[in-house]
Design an enzyme around this catalytic site. Structure first.
Site: not given
Ligand code: PEP
Length: 254
Positions: A9, A11, A94, A96, A164, A170, A210
């Site tokens: 991904n 992003k 996701h 985010e 996740e 991240g 990560s």
């Protein structure tokens, strides 16, 4: 039979020329690494270019998001129909998107339906926040997200779920392989309860948060983990290649 899968991904990173460079750097080796499904998800504006670059290879293409309406006056949005023409996968829910764009479970469910309607394979993301994890609410949160996102949907062959934990995305602070395995086992059990034994056996459930070349093998050794959704490390060809190769070596088809 669950073939392991590694998804990159990217992003909101890479211009079209940077995306071209990144694909050219890893295309050949990635293509040649067998027994793993490899998917890259560049930004929307690079999908056409990347599609041309990977044509004829074993690398598959995914988008990072979609809107749930087929067409119309939704300035700036990308429709399922537009994506179905370009790629096979789409990331949905996701964290985010949930966190910065206020996407609720209801929206995620609409996006799941929209993707399925045009035969795009959804990569459904679920995961708890740090405080929820610390309060011992991981199971409750993940179950709720899963059930809301899949509400009213028949089981679909090819469903991919990514666990996740938000605190691991991240941050450089991955979950332990055992933690991830346990939650993924719980997700599989939910799929069993929602659908049936076959669905639970077939669904591929990945870990994300990560993942790097340094911890991949540990995750892939776990019985429930079928691969990884990789953010930061997918932007470096050597890292991503190493993750894919380690997965191929560690995690044979189950
Ligand atoms: C992600 O983008 O879903 C992700 C897991 O990111 P990172 O690997 O950078 O934690």
């Amino acid at each position: 039979m669950r073939v392991p899968m590694i998804i990159g991904n990217w992003k909101m990173n890479t211009t079209v020329s940077e995306a071209t460079e990144l694909v050219n750097e890893m295309r050949q080796e990635l293509d040649q690494t067998g027994s793993v499904d490899k998917v890259i998800c560049p930004p929307f504006i690079s999908l056409t270019t990347v599609r041309e670059l990977i044509k004829g290879s074993s690398i598959k293409l995914g988008a990072q998001n979609l809107y749930f309406t087929e067409k119309g006056a939704y300035t700036g949005e990308i429709s399922p129909l537009m994506l179905a023409d370009l790629c096979q996968f789409v990331i949905i829910g996701h964290s985010e998107r949930r966190q910065y764009f206020n996407e609720t479970g209801e929206v995620t469910n609409k996006k799941m339906r929209a993707a399925l309607k045009v035969k795009l394979n959804p990569i459904l993301c679920v995961g708890e926040k740090l405080e929820e994890n610390e309060e011992g609410r991981t199971e409750e949160i993940v179950t709720e997200q899963l059930r809301t996102s899949l509400a009213g949907l028949d089981y679909l062959t090819g469903l991919i779920i990514a666990y996740e934990p938000i605190w691991a995305i991240g941050t450089g602070k991955a979950a332990t392989a055992e933690q991830a395995d346990e939650t993924i086992g719980l997700i599989r059990h939910n799929i069993f309860e929602l659908y049936n034994e076959r669905a639970a056996r077939d669904v591929r459930i990945l870990y994300g948060g990560s993942v790097t070349a340094a911890n991949t093998t540990e995750f892939m050794r776990q019985p429930e983990i079928d691969g990884a959704l990789v953010g930061g490390a997918s932007l470096r060809a050597s890292q991503f290649l190493s993750i894919v190769k380690q997965t191929a070596e560690t995690r044979r088809v189950r």
